[in-house]
Write an enzyme that holds these catalytic residues in place. Structure first.
Site, PDB file in Angstrom:
ATOM      1  N   HIS A 153       0.856  -1.200   0.000  1.00  0.00           N
ATOM      2  CA  HIS A 153       0.000   0.000   0.000  1.00  0.00           C
ATOM      3  C   HIS A 153       0.881   1.236   0.000  1.00  0.00           C
ATOM      4  CE1 HIS A 153       0.920  -0.493   4.355  1.00  0.00           C
ATOM      5  NE2 HIS A 153       0.951   0.832   4.344  1.00  0.00           N
ATOM      6  N   HIS A 199      -5.620  -1.841   5.212  1.00  0.00           N
ATOM      7  CA  HIS A 199      -5.526  -0.707   4.277  1.00  0.00           C
ATOM      8  C   HIS A 199      -4.891  -1.124   2.964  1.00  0.00           C
ATOM      9  CE1 HIS A 199      -1.782  -0.841   6.348  1.00  0.00           C
ATOM     10  NE2 HIS A 199      -1.424   0.425   6.296  1.00  0.00           N
ATOM     11  N   HIS A 214       4.818   7.350   2.292  1.00  0.00           N
ATOM     12  CA  HIS A 214       5.625   6.144   2.118  1.00  0.00           C
ATOM     13  C   HIS A 214       4.963   5.123   1.202  1.00  0.00           C
ATOM     14  CE1 HIS A 214       3.130   4.563   5.601  1.00  0.00           C
ATOM     15  NE2 HIS A 214       3.170   3.477   4.880  1.00  0.00           N
ATOM     16  N   HIS A 246       2.146  -0.145  15.191  1.00  0.00           N
ATOM     17  CA  HIS A 246       1.168   0.932  15.059  1.00  0.00           C
ATOM     18  C   HIS A 246      -0.075   0.588  15.892  1.00  0.00           C
ATOM     19  CE1 HIS A 246       3.096   3.174  11.935  1.00  0.00           C
ATOM     20  NE2 HIS A 246       3.078   2.200  11.063  1.00  0.00           N
ATOM     21  N   TYR A 255      10.360   1.952   9.570  1.00  0.00           N
ATOM     22  CA  TYR A 255      10.378   2.949   8.492  1.00  0.00           C
ATOM     23  C   TYR A 255      11.791   3.440   8.264  1.00  0.00           C
ATOM     24  CZ  TYR A 255       5.303   3.512   8.711  1.00  0.00           C
ATOM     25  OH  TYR A 255       3.958   3.306   8.665  1.00  0.00           O
ATOM     26  N   GLU A 265       8.367   1.638   4.084  1.00  0.00           N
ATOM     27  CA  GLU A 265       7.989   0.851   5.256  1.00  0.00           C
ATOM     28  C   GLU A 265       8.091  -0.628   4.892  1.00  0.00           C
ATOM     29  OE1 GLU A 265       3.738   0.599   6.247  1.00  0.00           O
ATOM     30  OE2 GLU A 265       4.210   0.225   8.343  1.00  0.00           O
TER      31      GLU A 265
END
Lengths: 307, 101
Positions: A153, A199, A214, A246, A255, A265
């Site tokens: 993503h 996501h 990112h 997260h 990251y 990431e």
């Protein structure tokens, strides 16, 4: 309601020096170098990806993202979404098959947050790299670096989150899986999915349009994330944050920056989403915990350093 | 033989730091925990470590033109992560939000 958009398919990233970029994306991240086209763009992919490529690097005078592309189920769906994008008010451009080597016709469109996106139905399928499709072995032996499995993503920063949410949910059939809400009830972040992943694209509110935060690549395990962080230190690569978890999506992550300043990431895990699930909400006053679940402290660089 | 080191003076905030040969200005700033500029992507892409060079010899690597245009580069603006001193230098910090945003 799902409308035939399957998954993130590719991302074209601008880099200042293609050779330095390859040391990052191929040798460190472990993507497979597939091809170089007549414009000098280099195509790569994670070894588990079935389509020919997912990352395109273009040498330019400015870092950042050119566009992110999503694969749809059929040409019929591509044509109907093209019309819906026009009706929504997007600037829509049809890019002929072959402009990216091995990719069919692409429908490119702008968005209220200022980012460029694409849809396409066809891309040459070269299969997973290094394993057969019949009786496949668990993994190929000669991978390098972090051995990233796939492009997963991207996270983008821009101003009109509401407009882009409407575009992605109403026209493209994404669901809002997670969000950050400020004390006035405004959405400060939105994580959108067209699959079961938490996501497939995410947006964070920012004053400027069209910024790139990112590109993210999937690893199998937390051990692999720690090993990725070891490689970041061994190679003296600029670290941004992590390894950590997260709060948003609960992914385990690290990251770091490519040699042109674009953030990368690698992560593993993360929550899942079904179409009947209501959005998960984080409160902006707890943003520290939402972004860095262990430190619970906001890192100014993570919020403001963009390309 | 010991590596050469160069004295960098940040004129407008009255601060000094040392840079080793082949080390970027930002590398020198980071290694001495100076707060002279913000640390960003360290790759010439994000623009937060922008400075203005007043004097000195140096080499540079490519940066995003969005953050340092050709005209600005001619006036001495640069990103400290991409400037490699070849002599003592005098530089100034820059309020990036005024120039870029």
């Amino acid at each position: 309601m799902r409308k035939g958009v399957m998954r993130p398919g590719h991302i074209q990233i601008r880099v200042l020096d293609i050779k330095e970029a390859l040391a990052h994306y191929r040798d460190l991240l472990g993507l497979i170098e597939i091809d170089t086209d007549s414009q000098g763009r280099v195509y790569l992919k994670g070894w588990t990806e079935v389509d020919k490529f997912s990352v395109v690097l273009r040498e330019a005078d400015e870092a950042g993202m050119d566009f992110a592309g999503y694969k749809v189920l059929s040409d019929e769906i591509l044509c109907s979404l093209e019309q819906e994008l026009k009706d929504f008010g997007c600037e829509v451009e049809s890019i002929p098959a072959g402009e990216l080597d091995g990719c069919g016709r692409r429908v490119r469109f702008d968005s209220p947050t200022g980012h460029m996106f694409e849809l396409y139905a066809d891309k040459e399928q070269t299969g997973k790299w290094g394993v057969n499709n019949t009786n496949p072995e668990a993994w190929p032996r000669n991978l390098t670096g972090m051995k990233a499995l796939r492009y997963d993503h991207c996270l983008l920063y821009g101003d009109d989150l509401d407009g882009t949410l409407k575009l992605f949910t109403e026209v493209l059939g994404f669901d809002l899986a997670e969000q950050v809400i400020d004390p006035d009830g405004n959405r400060a972040a939105q994580f959108l999915t067209c699959s079961m992943k938490a996501h497939d694209v995410a947006f964070i509110k920012h004053t400027e349009k069209g910024k790139f935060h990112h590109a993210s690549f999937f690893l199998d395990t937390w051990e692999d994330v720690l090993r990725a962080a070891d490689l970041i230190s061994m190679e003296d690569v600029p670290l941004d944050i992590g390894p950590t978890r997260h709060g948003l999506t609960h992914g385990k992550t690290v990251y770091f920056f490519d040699p042109s300043g674009n953030r990368t990431e690698v992560f593993c895990g993360g929550d899942y989403h079904y179409p009947d699930h209501p959005p998960v909400t984080w409160l902006a006053e707890d943003l520290g915990k939402a972004i860095f679940y262990h430190d619970r402290q906001l890192n100014e660089r993570f919020l403001t350093v963009l390309t | 033989m010991a590596k050469a080191s160069f004295l960098i003076e940040v004129r407008n905030i009255d601060e000094r730091f040392l840079c080793q040969e082949h080390q970027s200005l930002l590398g020198g700033i980071e290694s001495q925990r100076s707060q002279a500029v913000q640390i960003g992507c360290r790759g010439g892409g994000c623009g937060v470590c922008k400075i203005r060079i007043i004097s000195g010899d140096y080499e540079t690597k490519k940066v995003s033109v969005k953050h340092v245009s050709k005209e600005q580069a001619a006036e001495g603006y640069a990103l400290s992560c991409r400037v490699f001193p070849c002599s003592d230098m005098i530089i100034e910090t820059v309020a990036i939000q005024i120039l870029d945003r």
